[in-house]
Enzyme design. Structure first.
Site, PDB file in Angstrom:
ATOM      1  N   LYS A   1       0.841  -1.193   0.000  1.00 22.95           N
ATOM      2  CA  LYS A   1       0.000   0.000   0.000  1.00 22.95           C
ATOM      3  C   LYS A   1       0.879   1.247   0.000  1.00 22.95           C
ATOM      4  CE  LYS A   1      -3.781   1.928   2.887  1.00 22.95           C
ATOM      5  NZ  LYS A   1      -4.553   1.659   4.129  1.00 22.95           N
TER       6      LYS A   1
ATOM      7  N   SER B   1      -9.453   1.678   3.610  1.00 27.82           N
ATOM      8  CA  SER B   1      -8.649   2.413   2.650  1.00 27.82           C
ATOM      9  C   SER B   1      -7.687   1.550   1.838  1.00 27.82           C
ATOM     10  CB  SER B   1      -7.841   3.492   3.386  1.00 27.82           C
ATOM     11  OG  SER B   1      -6.912   2.906   4.284  1.00 27.82           O
TER      12      SER B   1
ATOM     13  N   SER C   1      -9.788  -0.554   7.640  1.00 29.27           N
ATOM     14  CA  SER C   1      -9.150  -0.351   6.340  1.00 29.27           C
ATOM     15  C   SER C   1      -8.546  -1.603   5.718  1.00 29.27           C
ATOM     16  CB  SER C   1      -8.067   0.729   6.443  1.00 29.27           C
ATOM     17  OG  SER C   1      -8.660   1.997   6.593  1.00 29.27           O
TER      18      SER C   1
END
Length: 242
Positions: A80, A160, A184
């Site tokens: 990420k 996220s 997330s």
């Protein structure tokens, strides 16, 4: 280019392919890059796919090593884009950090590389890990665009760690690292049909990770199976002097 439909992308499957000499990690990564470049044209999952030149030093480090002695040898994984990879931008999805080039790998990335994982690229996310407003959009960032759910853009990819979940759900990486403060990892893993785990806070180092809340932040793995998530967790966990 390899026919990815004929490859067993599980941990044991890839180790068997490597041991049998069916192909090398470098050949697999080359084919996966081409497939992911094609995917990214229709669904911006990736903020940055490492180039062949960027991948070369890490692929070279695997040469001469016995796949059976490194149980995660050559397993492709994604990171990420709020986690540092040396020499690449860590943007948190924001144009404000478009020139924020990391000086060194995050501690967890160093641990994964030492275990034999083969880094592949940086995934899109909800900008600032969904901490930019009370009405932020899951999977959207000003830097990376809008990541869609694996089944189509009419469905919410959740965030996220949207790009990390979709990269795994699309079948082109076995495991991706996300972060979670509040949902997330668990939400995008759930809605995209992959395994996700938020570890106990403190089990995995947070140095080299853009923070939100010291009391809740942690990195964690999203993967195609419980086994690969467990292996990734075991590789990342451990004390960090920082």
């Amino acid at each position: 280019m390899l026919d990815l439909t004929t490859i067993n992308m599980t941990i044991t499957g890839l180790l068997d392919h490597y041991t049998n000499g069916d192909f090398t990690p470098a050949q697999l990564i080359h084919s996966l890059r081409q497939a992911n470049l094609a995917l990214n044209q229709s669904n911006p999952v990736w903020i940055h796919l490492l180039s062949e030149a960027e991948l070369a030093p890490y692929l070279a480090a695997l040469k001469g090593k016995n796949p059976q002695q490194l149980p995660l040898y050559g397993i492709p994984f994604a990171i990420k884009d709020n986690i540092d990879i040396a020499g690449t931008v860590t943007s948190a999805g924001s144009l404000a950090l478009a020139e924020n080039v990391a000086l060194e790998d995050a501690f967890l990335v160093k641990k994964l590389r030492a275990a034999g994982f083969n880094i592949f690229g940086k995934t899109n996310l909800s900008e600032w890990a969904n901490f930019r407003s009370t009405k932020s959009v899951s999977g959207w960032s000003s830097y990376g665009g809008q990541t869609s759910h694996v089944l189509g853009d009419n469905l919410n990819p959740c965030g996220s760690s949207s790009g990390s979940a979709v990269a795994v759900a699309a079948g082109l990486v076995e495991v991706a690292i996300g972060t979670e403060t509040n949902g997330s990892i668990s939400c995008p893993a759930s809605v995209n049909g992959v395994v996700g785990m938020k570890p106990t806070v403190g089990l995995i180092s947070r140095s080299g990770v853009i923070p939100i809340a010291a009391s809740q932040d942690t990195a964690g793995a999203l993967g195609s199976s419980v086994k690969i998530v467990a292996r990734a967790l075991a590789a990342m966990a451990g004390p960090d002097p920082q």
